[in-house]
Design a protein around this motif. Structure first.
Motif, PDB file in Angstrom:
ATOM      1  N   VAL A  81      44.883  27.684  34.215  1.00 14.93           N
ATOM      2  CA  VAL A  81      43.559  28.673  33.817  1.00 14.93           C
ATOM      3  C   VAL A  81      42.506  27.994  34.020  1.00 14.93           C
ATOM      4  CG1 VAL A  81      42.798  30.475  31.932  1.00 14.93           C
ATOM      5  CG2 VAL A  81      45.235  30.562  32.733  1.00 14.93           C
ATOM      6  N   ALA A  82      42.385  26.909  33.145  1.00 13.37           N
ATOM      7  CA  ALA A  82      41.203  26.240  33.246  1.00 13.37           C
ATOM      8  C   ALA A  82      40.818  25.630  34.561  1.00 13.37           C
ATOM      9  CB  ALA A  82      41.448  25.016  32.126  1.00 13.37           C
ATOM     10  N   SER A  83      41.849  25.263  35.239  1.00 12.72           N
ATOM     11  CA  SER A  83      41.277  24.842  36.750  1.00 12.72           C
ATOM     12  C   SER A  83      40.524  25.912  37.523  1.00 12.72           C
ATOM     13  CB  SER A  83      42.570  24.231  37.312  1.00 12.72           C
ATOM     14  OG  SER A  83      42.192  23.779  38.810  1.00 12.72           O
ATOM     15  N   LEU A  84      41.354  27.139  37.607  1.00  8.92           N
ATOM     16  CA  LEU A  84      40.778  28.321  38.075  1.00  8.92           C
ATOM     17  C   LEU A  84      39.498  28.747  37.817  1.00  8.92           C
ATOM     18  CD1 LEU A  84      44.178  30.438  38.645  1.00  8.92           C
ATOM     19  CD2 LEU A  84      42.754  29.308  40.562  1.00  8.92           C
ATOM     20  N   TYR A  85      39.171  28.808  36.217  1.00  5.80           N
ATOM     21  CA  TYR A  85      38.165  29.123  35.738  1.00  5.80           C
ATOM     22  C   TYR A  85      36.933  28.180  36.266  1.00  5.80           C
ATOM     23  CZ  TYR A  85      34.631  30.457  32.250  1.00  5.80           C
ATOM     24  OH  TYR A  85      33.584  30.907  31.678  1.00  5.80           O
ATOM     25  N   THR A  86      37.118  26.802  36.158  1.00  2.27           N
ATOM     26  CA  THR A  86      36.168  26.028  36.832  1.00  2.27           C
ATOM     27  C   THR A  86      35.807  26.265  38.224  1.00  2.27           C
ATOM     28  OG1 THR A  86      36.843  24.232  35.142  1.00  2.27           O
ATOM     29  CG2 THR A  86      35.797  23.365  37.205  1.00  2.27           C
ATOM     30  N   GLU A  87      36.858  26.376  38.658  1.00  2.00           N
ATOM     31  CA  GLU A  87      36.607  26.776  40.406  1.00  2.00           C
ATOM     32  C   GLU A  87      36.001  28.040  40.443  1.00  2.00           C
ATOM     33  OE1 GLU A  87      39.154  27.837  44.470  1.00  2.00           O
ATOM     34  OE2 GLU A  87      40.155  27.109  42.615  1.00  2.00           O
ATOM     35  N   ALA A  88      36.105  28.931  39.867  1.00  2.00           N
ATOM     36  CA  ALA A  88      35.401  30.093  39.881  1.00  2.00           C
ATOM     37  C   ALA A  88      33.849  30.276  39.479  1.00  2.00           C
ATOM     38  CB  ALA A  88      35.858  31.316  39.064  1.00  2.00           C
TER      39      ALA A  88
ATOM     40  N   HIS B  39      35.431  39.785  38.731  1.00  2.00           N
ATOM     41  CA  HIS B  39      36.650  40.185  38.388  1.00  2.00           C
ATOM     42  C   HIS B  39      37.605  38.996  38.210  1.00  2.00           C
ATOM     43  CE1 HIS B  39      36.289  44.517  39.045  1.00  2.00           C
ATOM     44  NE2 HIS B  39      36.011  44.420  40.407  1.00  2.00           N
ATOM     45  N   VAL B  40      37.665  38.048  39.057  1.00  2.00           N
ATOM     46  CA  VAL B  40      38.264  36.740  38.736  1.00  2.00           C
ATOM     47  C   VAL B  40      38.085  36.239  37.305  1.00  2.00           C
ATOM     48  CG1 VAL B  40      38.563  34.297  39.299  1.00  2.00           C
ATOM     49  CG2 VAL B  40      38.981  36.150  41.075  1.00  2.00           C
ATOM     50  N   ILE B  41      36.682  35.966  37.071  1.00  2.00           N
ATOM     51  CA  ILE B  41      36.247  35.398  35.799  1.00  2.00           C
ATOM     52  C   ILE B  41      36.882  36.176  34.738  1.00  2.00           C
ATOM     53  CG2 ILE B  41      34.514  34.746  34.313  1.00  2.00           C
ATOM     54  CD1 ILE B  41      32.999  33.694  37.168  1.00  2.00           C
ATOM     55  N   ALA B  42      36.668  37.363  34.730  1.00  2.00           N
ATOM     56  CA  ALA B  42      37.205  38.281  33.474  1.00  2.00           C
ATOM     57  C   ALA B  42      38.650  38.419  33.398  1.00  2.00           C
ATOM     58  CB  ALA B  42      36.733  39.922  33.964  1.00  2.00           C
TER      59      ALA B  42
ATOM     60  N   LEU C 247      40.627  35.595  34.195  1.00  2.00           N
ATOM     61  CA  LEU C 247      40.846  34.387  33.490  1.00  2.00           C
ATOM     62  C   LEU C 247      40.357  34.230  31.947  1.00  2.00           C
ATOM     63  CD1 LEU C 247      39.780  32.348  36.602  1.00  2.00           C
ATOM     64  CD2 LEU C 247      42.310  32.547  35.646  1.00  2.00           C
ATOM     65  N   LEU C 248      39.357  34.923  31.621  1.00  2.00           N
ATOM     66  CA  LEU C 248      38.904  35.114  30.262  1.00  2.00           C
ATOM     67  C   LEU C 248      39.989  35.815  29.567  1.00  2.00           C
ATOM     68  CD1 LEU C 248      35.075  35.426  30.437  1.00  2.00           C
ATOM     69  CD2 LEU C 248      36.153  33.557  29.812  1.00  2.00           C
ATOM     70  N   THR C 249      40.578  36.806  30.003  1.00  2.00           N
ATOM     71  CA  THR C 249      41.564  37.536  29.298  1.00  2.00           C
ATOM     72  C   THR C 249      42.991  36.446  29.125  1.00  2.00           C
ATOM     73  OG1 THR C 249      41.121  39.727  30.218  1.00  2.00           O
ATOM     74  CG2 THR C 249      43.227  39.379  29.648  1.00  2.00           C
ATOM     75  N   GLN C 250      43.304  35.741  30.165  1.00  2.00           N
ATOM     76  CA  GLN C 250      44.115  34.616  30.205  1.00  2.00           C
ATOM     77  C   GLN C 250      43.867  33.723  28.849  1.00  2.00           C
ATOM     78  OE1 GLN C 250      47.031  35.866  31.582  1.00  2.00           O
ATOM     79  NE2 GLN C 250      45.461  37.566  32.567  1.00  2.00           N
ATOM     80  N   ARG C 251      42.772  33.388  28.747  1.00  2.00           N
ATOM     81  CA  ARG C 251      42.316  32.433  27.613  1.00  2.00           C
ATOM     82  C   ARG C 251      42.356  33.144  26.310  1.00  2.00           C
ATOM     83  NH1 ARG C 251      37.044  28.989  29.364  1.00  2.00           N
ATOM     84  NH2 ARG C 251      38.050  27.423  30.542  1.00  2.00           N
ATOM     85  N   ALA C 252      42.194  34.564  26.374  1.00  2.00           N
ATOM     86  CA  ALA C 252      42.248  35.089  25.010  1.00  2.00           C
ATOM     87  C   ALA C 252      43.724  35.198  24.587  1.00  2.00           C
ATOM     88  CB  ALA C 252      41.915  36.702  25.249  1.00  2.00           C
TER      89      ALA C 252
ATOM     90  N   PRO D  52      45.869  48.109  31.997  1.00  2.00           N
ATOM     91  CA  PRO D  52      45.225  48.386  33.007  1.00  2.00           C
ATOM     92  C   PRO D  52      43.630  48.009  32.967  1.00  2.00           C
ATOM     93  CG  PRO D  52      46.455  50.361  32.776  1.00  2.00           C
ATOM     94  CD  PRO D  52      46.737  49.184  31.414  1.00  2.00           C
ATOM     95  N   GLY D  53      43.143  48.147  31.777  1.00  2.00           N
ATOM     96  CA  GLY D  53      41.811  47.565  31.688  1.00  2.00           C
ATOM     97  C   GLY D  53      41.556  45.922  31.734  1.00  2.00           C
ATOM     98  N   ARG D  54      42.754  45.365  31.653  1.00  2.00           N
ATOM     99  CA  ARG D  54      42.614  43.965  31.457  1.00  2.00           C
ATOM    100  C   ARG D  54      43.201  43.195  32.582  1.00  2.00           C
ATOM    101  NH1 ARG D  54      43.868  45.139  25.456  1.00  2.00           N
ATOM    102  NH2 ARG D  54      42.036  44.738  24.459  1.00  2.00           N
ATOM    103  N   ARG D  55      43.604  44.047  33.566  1.00  2.00           N
ATOM    104  CA  ARG D  55      44.164  43.612  34.964  1.00  2.00           C
ATOM    105  C   ARG D  55      43.099  43.181  35.744  1.00  2.00           C
ATOM    106  NH1 ARG D  55      49.249  45.395  36.406  1.00  2.00           N
ATOM    107  NH2 ARG D  55      49.139  43.780  37.769  1.00  2.00           N
ATOM    108  N   LEU D  56      43.456  42.370  36.806  1.00  2.00           N
ATOM    109  CA  LEU D  56      42.526  42.127  37.900  1.00  2.00           C
ATOM    110  C   LEU D  56      42.087  43.265  38.378  1.00  2.00           C
ATOM    111  CD1 LEU D  56      41.046  39.736  39.145  1.00  2.00           C
ATOM    112  CD2 LEU D  56      42.984  39.853  41.062  1.00  2.00           C
ATOM    113  N   GLY D  57      40.590  43.444  38.515  1.00  2.00           N
ATOM    114  CA  GLY D  57      39.959  44.587  39.182  1.00  2.00           C
ATOM    115  C   GLY D  57      40.006  44.711  40.448  1.00  2.00           C
TER     116      GLY D  57
END
Length: 154
Positions: free
Chosen positions: A15-22, A65-68, A70-75, A89-94
């Motif tokens: 998650v951290a790696s993908l977040y940095t990439e995004a 959408h990706v960043i949102a 990933l932030l959900t995964q961090r939560a 549904p509101g927290r899935r990838l848009g």
């Protein structure tokens, strides 16, 4: 290796790696579309110029959408959300619009590279999101349920 074993486990490090990439890609896209992209856009035919602007919005949409997500995964990692809550549904990838392949051939190379990178990142995160959606929450054992009912009756 079986496909079940080949699935990627969503770890805090991933998650951290993908977040940095995004975030890096979002900064690169912002920088390009605000600066050099303006000159590139102005050199295009009027119709392609509008499409260029639309593509920049599509890149932004994919990345947000990706960043949102990933932030959900961090939560979830922080215990602020349960894994089940993260799959609502509101927290899935848009949904993000795809790019027109015929149009991409008419755009500047740097824009095409940023579009491709955003599409690739979005597709990878989409696979992770789909894997999470396929993982149903554990169901209680019928034997334990029967045992619990017996214990309550005595």
């Amino acid at each position: 290796m079986a496909s079940e074993d080949a699935r990627t486990t969503l770890t805090p490090k991933l998650v951290a790696s993908l977040y940095t990439e995004a975030m890096v890609l979002a900064d690169e896209a912002r920088s390009y579309f605000e600066r050099q992209g303006r000159d590139d856009r102005d050199a295009l035919d009027p119709i392609v110029r509008v499409s260029f602007s639309c593509e920049s919005l599509k890149v932004t949409t994919r990345l947000m959408h990706v960043i949102a997500w990933l932030l959900t995964q961090r939560a979830v990692e922080a215990g602020e959300l349960s894994p089940l809550q993260a799959r609502t549904p509101g927290r899935r990838l848009g949904e993000a619009p795809d790019s027109d392949e015929a149009l991409l051939a008419r755009l500047p190379a740097e824009a095409v590279a940023l579009i491709a990178a955003s599409r690739d990142l979005y597709a990878r995160v989409r696979r992770l999101d789909a894997h999470g959606a396929d993982t149903a929450p554990p169901q209680p054992s019928p034997a334990r349920s029967l045992l619990s009912r017996l214990e309550r009756s005595f």
